[in-house]
Motif scaffolding. Structure first.
Motif, mmCIF file in Angstrom:
data_model
loop_
_atom_site.group_PDB
_atom_site.id
_atom_site.type_symbol
_atom_site.label_atom_id
_atom_site.label_comp_id
_atom_site.label_asym_id
_atom_site.label_seq_id
_atom_site.Cartn_x
_atom_site.Cartn_y
_atom_site.Cartn_z
ATOM 1 N N HIS A 125 0.841 -1.188 0.000
ATOM 2 C CA HIS A 125 0.000 0.000 0.000
ATOM 3 C C HIS A 125 0.883 1.248 0.000
ATOM 4 N N PRO A 126 0.766 2.092 -1.018
ATOM 5 C CA PRO A 126 1.607 3.295 -1.081
ATOM 6 C C PRO A 126 1.300 4.274 0.041
ATOM 7 N N ALA A 127 2.300 5.087 0.373
ATOM 8 C CA ALA A 127 2.158 6.033 1.492
ATOM 9 C C ALA A 127 1.030 7.030 1.252
ATOM 10 N N GLY A 128 0.867 7.475 0.000
ATOM 11 C CA GLY A 128 -0.199 8.435 -0.290
ATOM 12 C C GLY A 128 -1.575 7.876 0.024
ATOM 13 N N GLN A 129 -1.783 6.593 -0.268
ATOM 14 C CA GLN A 129 -3.067 5.965 0.025
ATOM 15 C C GLN A 129 -3.292 5.867 1.531
ATOM 16 N N LEU A 130 -2.250 5.536 2.278
ATOM 17 C CA LEU A 130 -2.375 5.420 3.728
ATOM 18 C C LEU A 130 -2.680 6.779 4.350
ATOM 19 N N LEU A 131 -2.062 7.832 3.839
ATOM 20 C CA LEU A 131 -2.362 9.168 4.328
ATOM 21 C C LEU A 131 -3.814 9.542 4.028
ATOM 22 N N SER A 132 -4.289 9.146 2.845
ATOM 23 C CA SER A 132 -5.675 9.428 2.478
ATOM 24 C C SER A 132 -6.637 8.677 3.393
ATOM 25 N N ASN A 133 -6.309 7.426 3.727
ATOM 26 C CA ASN A 133 -7.179 6.638 4.612
ATOM 27 C C ASN A 133 -7.347 7.314 5.958
ATOM 28 N N VAL A 134 -6.255 7.774 6.548
ATOM 29 C CA VAL A 134 -6.313 8.319 7.900
ATOM 30 C C VAL A 134 -6.776 9.773 7.911
ATOM 31 N N GLY A 135 -6.781 10.415 6.753
ATOM 32 C CA GLY A 135 -7.180 11.815 6.685
ATOM 33 C C GLY A 135 -8.491 12.026 5.953
ATOM 34 N N GLU A 207 -5.772 12.417 -6.237
ATOM 35 C CA GLU A 207 -4.708 12.203 -7.219
ATOM 36 C C GLU A 207 -3.707 13.356 -7.198
ATOM 37 N N THR A 208 -4.209 14.578 -7.133
ATOM 38 C CA THR A 208 -3.318 15.743 -7.067
ATOM 39 C C THR A 208 -2.475 15.707 -5.810
ATOM 40 N N SER A 209 -3.074 15.316 -4.705
ATOM 41 C CA SER A 209 -2.326 15.209 -3.456
ATOM 42 C C SER A 209 -1.243 14.146 -3.554
ATOM 43 N N ASP A 210 -1.550 13.014 -4.201
ATOM 44 C CA ASP A 210 -0.555 11.957 -4.364
ATOM 45 C C ASP A 210 0.635 12.438 -5.181
ATOM 46 N N ILE A 211 0.360 13.165 -6.257
ATOM 47 C CA ILE A 211 1.448 13.672 -7.100
ATOM 48 C C ILE A 211 2.310 14.651 -6.320
ATOM 49 N N ALA A 212 1.667 15.534 -5.558
ATOM 50 C CA ALA A 212 2.428 16.501 -4.762
ATOM 51 C C ALA A 212 3.289 15.783 -3.726
ATOM 52 N N HIS A 213 2.703 14.799 -3.045
ATOM 53 C CA HIS A 213 3.453 14.049 -2.036
ATOM 54 C C HIS A 213 4.644 13.341 -2.660
ATOM 55 N N GLU A 214 4.429 12.725 -3.806
ATOM 56 C CA GLU A 214 5.495 11.991 -4.470
ATOM 57 C C GLU A 214 6.610 12.931 -4.932
ATOM 58 N N SER A 215 6.232 14.083 -5.455
ATOM 59 C CA SER A 215 7.229 15.044 -5.930
ATOM 60 C C SER A 215 8.059 15.601 -4.779
ATOM 61 N N PHE A 216 7.392 15.942 -3.678
ATOM 62 C CA PHE A 216 8.121 16.478 -2.529
ATOM 63 C C PHE A 216 9.015 15.404 -1.910
ATOM 64 N N ASP A 217 8.498 14.181 -1.831
ATOM 65 C CA ASP A 217 9.271 13.099 -1.236
ATOM 66 C C ASP A 217 10.496 12.773 -2.090
ATOM 67 N N GLY A 218 10.363 12.938 -3.406
ATOM 68 C CA GLY A 218 11.483 12.663 -4.303
ATOM 69 C C GLY A 218 12.189 13.918 -4.760
ATOM 70 N N ALA A 219 12.228 14.932 -3.900
ATOM 71 C CA ALA A 219 12.812 16.221 -4.290
ATOM 72 C C ALA A 219 14.264 16.077 -4.729
ATOM 73 N N LEU A 220 15.021 15.192 -4.064
ATOM 74 C CA LEU A 220 16.431 15.030 -4.412
ATOM 75 C C LEU A 220 16.578 14.509 -5.835
ATOM 76 N N VAL A 221 15.756 13.533 -6.199
ATOM 77 C CA VAL A 221 15.809 12.991 -7.559
ATOM 78 C C VAL A 221 15.388 14.055 -8.573
ATOM 79 N N VAL A 222 14.321 14.778 -8.245
ATOM 80 C CA VAL A 222 13.832 15.821 -9.151
ATOM 81 C C VAL A 222 14.909 16.869 -9.398
ATOM 82 N N LYS A 223 15.573 17.285 -8.336
ATOM 83 C CA LYS A 223 16.594 18.324 -8.468
ATOM 84 C C LYS A 223 17.823 17.823 -9.217
#
Length: 620
Positions: A125-135, A207-223
């Motif tokens: 289960h991806p982290a974004g989905q778990l955050l959505s479940n609890v929020g 979906e937008t929240s998942d993309i934002a979470h993934e982008s922020f979490d992978g900031a090092l790769v993005v940069k």
């Protein structure tokens, strides 16, 4: 999913039933207040009718009135108005408290369930989905709780109002009965159009929240890969879809809301038009007409509360289903009543252990014995199952076959918390929290600073911490961003050691540290101050040389075991692997010496002192 679909309605009503069972007393208070609010308009209309007949009309006829009559009328209006005030406050406060309590309760339940579920479940289960479940999902599940008492109060209001209208004049009541079904029908059409649009908007929001979470979490790769424009475009596309979905919701509401507002007004005009004729015919008096018109005015708008509940039921049903998916998830790590002995290093045995992901085994019949107080190195090529074996040793997951024994006791039969109180694990990927060094080492423990410094000394991190601006009180940033990789690993090692574990498992936990520093750290771990059984997933010769026993793992099986010298002599795969790693380490050492010599020639001409930190240096 439509709000008026029978299965959706049934599931939504089921969620509301759960809410009532969870908070019966608060719901009772809110319901009583809502019923009081529902009865108040009938009392108000009757009061206004009586005031019209007994005070206002006589005053017009006689051209005068008395102070007592005016005072009585004022007190009567104030009294019935206070009924509404009490009803509104009680209804809203009660419903709000009920909703917030349910949200808090189920967020805690979901979070506790996350902690009890094994690592294998979290890996699926991806982290974004778990955050959505609890929020968002918990919030959506209880969204209808706030309008629910209002809707019930409106039902009480409608019954009382219709009884009062029929008592006054059946003809005027019939006019009202023609208008209310129209409002209800329009509500149904409105919800059928609005529900799928609102649900799409909710899905796109996630979906937008998942993309934002993934982008922020992978900031090092993005940069580092220069993907800023790519991620911006990806986020923009999702945001544009969300915008269009919200605009579609707004347009639908924009078309229906004016009609929903206009129908009650048209109903009032109809009641007045018919009532004027009835008044002229002598069927009703002025006070009765005022009473009916006021009643219709007061109850027409609240009827929309039913629409609010209907609008929230689909979201509630979906959110509840996602929450139940977590709460009903299977895979608990079973516990028993066994306890480990009170002190000293513990032995570890895996007997015929197998484990896999998605029905594909990565460990096959692994049998390994680690004696009490011994140091064992687990060596193998990438993907051989070393990390999976490490997670089994500390019981983050249970094997699909076989047993993990600690001091001869089956880990599955131990009482809750027994393994975690005796075992410490340092994984490959180091996670530090946005807290101080002290907070990251202790993580909730109440220990004196002397023990923190002792753990830092053991992992060669004390000088590093002393050099920080505020020492133990220095905040390390999100994920330890202000520290180098090697420094983060040392803090993670200290976090494990401060707990004085009786079994310490390191899964390549010194990969970012200089080999020389690593040797000193591992030597410290074997010292008397840390009397633990030690299992090290390793590849460096300096690490392997400290082990009493070496297990060579390849393709999920223990191919051979013994001392380093014995394996080099008889196991070609082990010898080739370790030799390749040795050559790589030698090349890294030569590159490091050249780099230091180059700096020496350019700078002061003196040989630099050995740095206490790893070669990475700190990163901002």
């Amino acid at each position: 999913m439509s709000a008026t679909d029978p299965s959706t309605l049934r599931r939504g009503v089921g969620v509301l039933a759960v809410a009532v069972r969870e908070e019966p007393w608060i719901f009772t208070v809110a319901l009583a207040a809502s019923a009081l609010y529902g009865v108040a308009p009938v009392a108000t209309s009757w009061t206004l009718g009586r005031i019209t007949e007994d005070v206002i009309l006589p005053a017009f006829r006689e051209g005068r009135t008395t102070a007592a009559a005016l005072a009585g009328a004022g007190l009567a209006v104030f009294g019935v108005a206070m009924l509404r005030v009490v009803g509104v406050i009680g209804r809203r406060v009660g419903a709000g408290i009920m909703q917030f309590r349910l949200q808090a309760t189920y967020r805690r339940k979901v979070a506790r369930r996350y902690l009890r579920l094994p690592l294998s479940w979290h890996q699926r289960h991806p982290a974004g989905q778990l955050l959505s479940n609890v929020g968002a999902d918990v919030e959506a599940a209880w969204a209808p709780v706030v309008p629910l008492p209002s809707a019930i109060g409106v039902a009480v209001m409608l019954v009382a109002a219709m009884v009062s209208m029929f008592t006054v004049d059946p003809v005027l009541a019939a006019v009202a009965l023609l208008v209310f079904p129209s409002i209800g029908l329009l509500n149904v059409v409105h919800q059928r159009r609005l529900t799928p649009l609102a649900q799409r908007a909710q899905a796109l929001r996630a979906e937008t929240s998942d993309i934002a979470h993934e982008s922020f979490d992978g900031a090092l790769v993005v940069k580092t890969l220069g993907l800023e424009e790519h991620e911006t475009a990806r986020m923009s596309e999702a945001a544009n879809r969300l915008r269009d979905a919200n605009v579609a919701v707004g347009r639908t509401r924009g078309r229906f809301d004016p009609l929903l507002d206009a129908l009650p007004s048209l109903g009032i005009l109809s009641v007045l038009a018919v009532g004027t004729g009835r008044l002229a015919a002598g069927a009703v008096n002025v006070g009765e007409l005022v009473q009916v018109a006021y009643l219709f005015t007061m109850i027409a708008f609240p009827v929309r509360a039913f629409g609010w509940v209907l609008a929230e039921l689909p979201r509630s049903a979906v959110g509840w289903a996602r929450v139940r998916h977590v709460l009903d998830a299977e895979g608990d790590l079973p516990t028993g009543r066994l306890r480990l002995s009170d002190a000293g290093p513990i032995s570890l045995d895996t007997r015929g252990v197998s484990y896999g992901y998605d029905d594909s085994l990565v460990l096959h019949d692994v049998t390994l014995s680690v004696g009490s107080g011994r140091t064992v190195a687990v060596v193998g090529p990438t993907g051989s199952g070393k990390s999976t074996l490490a997670t089994l040793m500390v019981r983050l997951v249970d094997p699909v076959r076989g047993d993990v024994l600690m001091d001869g006791l089956d880990a599955r039969e131990m009482r809750s918390g027994e393994v975690s109180s005796a075992v410490a694990f340092v994984p490959q990927e180091t996670l530090l929290f946005d807290d101080t060094v002290r907070g990251n080492v202790l993580l909730g423990l109440e220990l004196p600073d002397e023990q923190v410094w002792e753990a830092l000394e053991a992992v060669q991190a004390a000088e590093v911490v002393r050099a920080l601006p505020k020492g133990l009180d220095t905040r390390v940033g999100e994920r330890g961003a202000t520290l180098s990789g090697g420094q983060r690993q040392r803090i993670a090692l200290a976090r494990a050691l401060v707990r004085r574990p009786r079994l310490l498992v390191l899964d390549d936990a010194t990969s970012s540290i200089d080999p020389q520093v690593e040797a000193r750290i591992l030597g410290g771990l074997r010292a008397a101050r840390v009397p633990s059984t030690l299992v090290v997933v390793a590849y460096r010769q300096a690490t392997i040389a400290l082990a009493d026993h070496v297990a060579y793992v390849d393709r999920g099986r223990v191919r051979d075991s013994g001392t380093d010298a014995e394996l080099r002599a008889r196991c070609a795969g082990y010898r080739d692997l370790v030799t390749a790693y040795e050559h790589e380490d030698d090349r890294d050492d030569r590159d490091g010496r050249k780099s230091r010599d180059g700096r020496k020639g350019r700078d002061s001409g003196e040989l630099p002192q050995a740095a206490p930190d790893d070669t990475e240096g700190r990163t901002a």
